[in-house]
Every structure is written in structure tokens, then in C-alpha cells.
Motif scaffolding. Structure first.
Motif, PDB file in Angstrom:
ATOM      1  N   MET A  14       0.818  -1.210   0.000  1.00 61.27           N
ATOM      2  CA  MET A  14       0.000   0.000   0.000  1.00 61.27           C
ATOM      3  C   MET A  14       0.860   1.272   0.000  1.00 61.27           C
ATOM      4  SD  MET A  14      -2.927  -1.430  -0.088  1.00 61.27           S
ATOM      5  CE  MET A  14      -4.353  -0.673   0.609  1.00 61.27           C
ATOM      6  N   ARG A  15       1.929   1.289   0.795  1.00 67.49           N
ATOM      7  CA  ARG A  15       2.780   2.493   0.839  1.00 67.49           C
ATOM      8  C   ARG A  15       3.396   2.790  -0.526  1.00 67.49           C
ATOM      9  NH1 ARG A  15       7.449   2.372   4.296  1.00 67.49           N
ATOM     10  NH2 ARG A  15       7.358   0.155   4.039  1.00 67.49           N
TER      11      ARG A  15
ATOM     12  N   PRO B  33      -1.496   7.465   1.878  1.00 67.12           N
ATOM     13  CA  PRO B  33      -1.855   6.044   2.029  1.00 67.12           C
ATOM     14  C   PRO B  33      -3.331   5.831   2.357  1.00 67.12           C
ATOM     15  CG  PRO B  33       0.238   6.482   3.101  1.00 67.12           C
ATOM     16  CD  PRO B  33      -0.318   7.821   2.667  1.00 67.12           C
ATOM     17  N   SER B  34      -3.943   6.750   3.102  1.00 65.35           N
ATOM     18  CA  SER B  34      -5.368   6.587   3.425  1.00 65.35           C
ATOM     19  C   SER B  34      -6.230   6.653   2.159  1.00 65.35           C
ATOM     20  CB  SER B  34      -5.819   7.643   4.431  1.00 65.35           C
ATOM     21  OG  SER B  34      -5.629   8.943   3.911  1.00 65.35           O
TER      22      SER B  34
ATOM     23  N   THR C 282      -6.011   3.270   0.515  1.00 62.75           N
ATOM     24  CA  THR C 282      -6.856   2.306   1.229  1.00 62.75           C
ATOM     25  C   THR C 282      -8.295   2.387   0.732  1.00 62.75           C
ATOM     26  OG1 THR C 282      -5.429   2.392   3.175  1.00 62.75           O
ATOM     27  CG2 THR C 282      -7.696   1.611   3.508  1.00 62.75           C
ATOM     28  N   GLY C 283      -8.802   3.602   0.570  1.00 63.87           N
ATOM     29  CA  GLY C 283     -10.167   3.786   0.079  1.00 63.87           C
ATOM     30  C   GLY C 283     -10.336   3.283  -1.339  1.00 63.87           C
TER      31      GLY C 283
ATOM     32  N   VAL D  73      -8.500   0.975  -2.866  1.00 65.67           N
ATOM     33  CA  VAL D  73      -8.407  -0.488  -2.830  1.00 65.67           C
ATOM     34  C   VAL D  73      -9.705  -1.080  -2.276  1.00 65.67           C
ATOM     35  CG1 VAL D  73      -7.213  -2.462  -1.757  1.00 65.67           C
ATOM     36  CG2 VAL D  73      -5.889  -0.588  -2.767  1.00 65.67           C
ATOM     37  N   ASP D  74     -10.270  -0.461  -1.236  1.00 57.08           N
ATOM     38  CA  ASP D  74     -11.542  -0.945  -0.683  1.00 57.08           C
ATOM     39  C   ASP D  74     -12.618  -1.015  -1.767  1.00 57.08           C
ATOM     40  OD1 ASP D  74     -10.485  -1.130   1.878  1.00 57.08           O
ATOM     41  OD2 ASP D  74     -11.411   0.741   2.598  1.00 57.08           O
TER      42      ASP D  74
ATOM     43  N   GLU E  48     -11.791  -3.694  -4.320  1.00 60.42           N
ATOM     44  CA  GLU E  48     -11.955  -5.010  -3.699  1.00 60.42           C
ATOM     45  C   GLU E  48     -13.438  -5.381  -3.634  1.00 60.42           C
ATOM     46  OE1 GLU E  48      -9.690  -7.287  -0.119  1.00 60.42           O
ATOM     47  OE2 GLU E  48     -10.535  -5.316   0.393  1.00 60.42           O
TER      48      GLU E  48
ATOM     49  N   ARG F 299      -6.478  -8.096  -1.131  1.00 60.82           N
ATOM     50  CA  ARG F 299      -5.334  -7.879  -0.245  1.00 60.82           C
ATOM     51  C   ARG F 299      -4.739  -9.245   0.098  1.00 60.82           C
ATOM     52  NH1 ARG F 299      -8.899  -3.737   1.321  1.00 60.82           N
ATOM     53  NH2 ARG F 299      -7.880  -1.735   1.673  1.00 60.82           N
TER      54      ARG F 299
ATOM     55  N   LYS G 166       0.915  -5.961   4.024  1.00 56.07           N
ATOM     56  CA  LYS G 166      -0.177  -6.312   3.117  1.00 56.07           C
ATOM     57  C   LYS G 166       0.119  -5.718   1.746  1.00 56.07           C
ATOM     58  CE  LYS G 166      -3.001  -8.485   5.842  1.00 56.07           C
ATOM     59  NZ  LYS G 166      -3.045  -9.920   5.750  1.00 56.07           N
TER      60      LYS G 166
ATOM     61  N   ALA H 159      -1.583  -5.242  -2.252  1.00 56.20           N
ATOM     62  CA  ALA H 159      -2.788  -5.294  -3.075  1.00 56.20           C
ATOM     63  C   ALA H 159      -2.408  -6.022  -4.353  1.00 56.20           C
ATOM     64  CB  ALA H 159      -3.288  -3.890  -3.370  1.00 56.20           C
TER      65      ALA H 159
END
Length: 154
Positions: A59-60, A70-71, A74-75, A77-78, A81, A88, A98, A100
Motif C-alpha cells: 500500500m505504501r 496512504p489513506s 486504502t479507500g 483499494v476498498d 476489492e 489484499r 499487506k 494489493a
């Protein structure tokens, strides 16, 4: 006493190259956004999916490549997904990390999207292989190897 630092004005050739790069970027972005929208994706989702179709990434590192927090990754990827386009996984080299990774459906969507990018296909097809190699090499020099150094930090 030293004279104040003066910035030299760019020469006409440099100004024209900058203008042409801007036009190429604008055309590419418009084409990319259109291709993404055809698959009900935002530009950021499409770019992330495209990156992951090459290899799973932490993720980084995705955040650095997308030049965002990074946040935000995350959104993104959510949402991908939830559509079954990415998943993940634990990093095989470090189970605490983790990554992706694209799913089979995500790979299919990424391939379809790449195939519909007219700007990336049509103007470049008019260049010989030698011209495309020269363009690639010039662009690599212009952008530097920051991503390579950043990737080594993961």
C-alpha cells in the motif's frame, strides 16, 4: 555585493516542447478518464488497477506511485476489492506487510481499458520503433529514477 539571482527565460524551442508535453498529457488524461468511465472506474481507480496488473504492490508503494496519501489508497483499494477487481494478500517476503493484488477479473478489466486507449495507441503507431525508443529514453531522463529509489525503500 552579488546581483540578485535572475531566472533565465526559456528559449522558444523549450517553450514549444513544454507546450507540446502539456497538450500530450491533456489528451492522454482525457482518453484515460474516458476509458476508465467505460468500466465505471474513476481515473485513480483505473491507474491503481493498471499498476497492480503489472505486479502486486504494498500500500505504501502504491501511495508513492499515485502521489497520494496512504489513506486515499486504502479507500481506492476498498472500492476495487468490493467489485472483485483487487484483493489484499500478505507479502510473501514479510507476512506483516499487506499487498494489493489484481484478481483475474481485474486483469481482464485492465487489459480491456488499455486496449481502448486511443491516444496511447494511434499517435505512437505513427512513430517508428527507433523514434519510440528515442522518445522513451528522453522521457526516462526527464522524469529521473525517483520511483526506482523509492521502491528500494520498501
Amino acid at each position: 555585493m552579488a546581483a540578485p539571482h535572475q531566472t533565465r527565460r526559456p528559449d522558444p524551442l523549450t517553450l514549444e516542447v513544454v507546450q507540446l508535453i502539456g497538450e500530450a498529457v491533456a489528451r492522454f488524461h482525457a482518453d484515460y478518464e474516458e476509458a476508465a468511465a467505460e468500466h465505471a472506474l474513476t481515473g485513480a481507480q483505473a491507474r491503481l488497477l493498471s499498476l497492480l496488473s503489472l505486479e502486486p504492490l504494498p500500500m505504501r508503494r502504491l501511495a508513492r506511485k499515485l502521489r497520494c496519501e496512504p489513506s486515499n489508497v486504502t479507500g481506492i483499494v476498498d472500492r476495487l476489492e468490493a467489485r472483485g477487481l483487487v484483493e489484499r494478500r500478505s507479502d510473501p517476503g514479510d507476512r506483516r506487510v499487506k499487498v494489493a493484488a489484481v484478481t483475474a477479473e481485474g486483469r481482464r478489466v485492465a487489459r480491456s481499458m488499455r486496449g481502448s486507449l486511443r491516444f496511447a495507441r494511434e499517435p505512437l503507431a505513427g512513430l517508428s520503433e527507433r523514434e519510440r525508443l528515442a522518445l522513451r529514453d528522453a522521457l526516462r531522463r526527464m522524469v529521473g529514477d525517483d520511483e526506482e529509489r523509492a521502491g528500494a525503500a520498501d
